[in-house]
Design a protein around this motif. Sequence first.
Motif, PDB file in Angstrom:
ATOM      1  N   UNK A 270      52.393 -57.354 -43.608  1.00 33.41           N
ATOM      2  CA  UNK A 270      51.463 -58.364 -42.443  1.00 33.41           C
ATOM      3  C   UNK A 270      52.631 -58.498 -41.702  1.00 33.41           C
ATOM      4  N   UNK A 271      52.978 -58.970 -40.429  1.00 34.85           N
ATOM      5  CA  UNK A 271      53.951 -59.807 -39.648  1.00 34.85           C
ATOM      6  C   UNK A 271      53.185 -61.084 -39.089  1.00 34.85           C
ATOM      7  N   UNK A 272      53.720 -62.048 -38.906  1.00 25.47           N
ATOM      8  CA  UNK A 272      53.488 -63.342 -38.012  1.00 25.47           C
ATOM      9  C   UNK A 272      52.307 -63.815 -38.533  1.00 25.47           C
ATOM     10  N   UNK A 273      52.289 -63.602 -39.717  1.00 28.84           N
ATOM     11  CA  UNK A 273      51.023 -64.671 -40.788  1.00 28.84           C
ATOM     12  C   UNK A 273      51.396 -65.702 -40.312  1.00 28.84           C
ATOM     13  N   UNK A 274      49.653 -66.288 -40.234  1.00 33.10           N
ATOM     14  CA  UNK A 274      50.004 -67.156 -39.139  1.00 33.10           C
ATOM     15  C   UNK A 274      48.347 -68.561 -39.896  1.00 33.10           C
ATOM     16  N   UNK A 275      48.650 -69.692 -40.195  1.00 31.38           N
ATOM     17  CA  UNK A 275      46.955 -70.048 -40.708  1.00 31.38           C
ATOM     18  C   UNK A 275      46.153 -70.716 -39.957  1.00 31.38           C
ATOM     19  N   UNK A 286      43.132 -67.025 -41.321  1.00 31.48           N
ATOM     20  CA  UNK A 286      44.391 -65.777 -41.213  1.00 31.48           C
ATOM     21  C   UNK A 286      44.358 -65.263 -40.795  1.00 31.48           C
ATOM     22  N   UNK A 287      45.690 -65.074 -39.480  1.00 31.98           N
ATOM     23  CA  UNK A 287      45.821 -63.307 -38.468  1.00 31.98           C
ATOM     24  C   UNK A 287      47.066 -63.426 -39.088  1.00 31.98           C
TER      25      UNK A 287
END
Length: 290
Positions: A270-275, A286-287
């Motif tokens: 997955x890319x651009x993982x953000x909390x 998390x997205x």
Amino acid sequence: MTSLDRARTVAEARESGSAWLRSAGVPTAEADAELLIGHVLGLSRGGVQAAAVTGAALNDRARSELVEAFSRRARREPLQHITGSAAFRSLELQVGPGVFVPRPETESVTQLALDVLAEVPGTPRAVDLGTGSGAIALALANEVPHAEVWAVENSPRAFVWTRRNFRALGTPTSHLVFADLADALPELDGTVDVVVSNPPYIPLAAVPRDPEVRLFDPAHALYGGTDGLDVVRRLSATARRLLRPGGTLVIEHGEQQAAAIAELLAHDGWRAIATHQDLLHRDRATSALR
């Protein structure tokens, strides 16, 4: 006999009912008392407060029903099981034994998915995996009426409630599917814009403190294996299959799990993982991008 058995007015019922719930350790005793009285009398919470001020009387039938309702709540049965409904964003969902009661924290998780859908041109597609009561899926379908939304649930006990809520609140573009999330919706592979889920994520050894959760929420909706991430691993694989390139995954999780989930998702490509934090500034979701 409790003092509630002797209550002759709404004000007396509110006072004695609140005291009963406080003695049982209910943390929101006063609010719950007003909501239970309102449920029995067919009043809003404001209506209960007005009835208490004006000295409105209770009849024997109402008093008997109140004793039963307060007795259940004092045993720490969830308020929503007693009233039969749970508020979620703009919706009133039907809930009861066998289905997870939606929490306010999940409303902000839903907003993350809504924000993505709002940016997709045409007819966006969303999938809610492990929908439970249908809360997330139905919120998406009602708030983005031009979107196509699929809800997936595999618990027969929960599905009873999901179906009721879809019958009452579903839209022409919302679809309910009974299936395991690992195998769900192969016909949509590579075409979905958003996959969202509030999966079971509590580790097996981390028994919840609140009796309402520990004793009444279904284990199927709570526990996610030894580290709490068993279902998240399956969710990652299914979401990668369903999402188009650039599609978004949104996962709700416990406040201590953000780092582990970010590592899991990175390993899966997955890319651009953000909390994302909830309103109490706890890591809650998390997205990531496909």
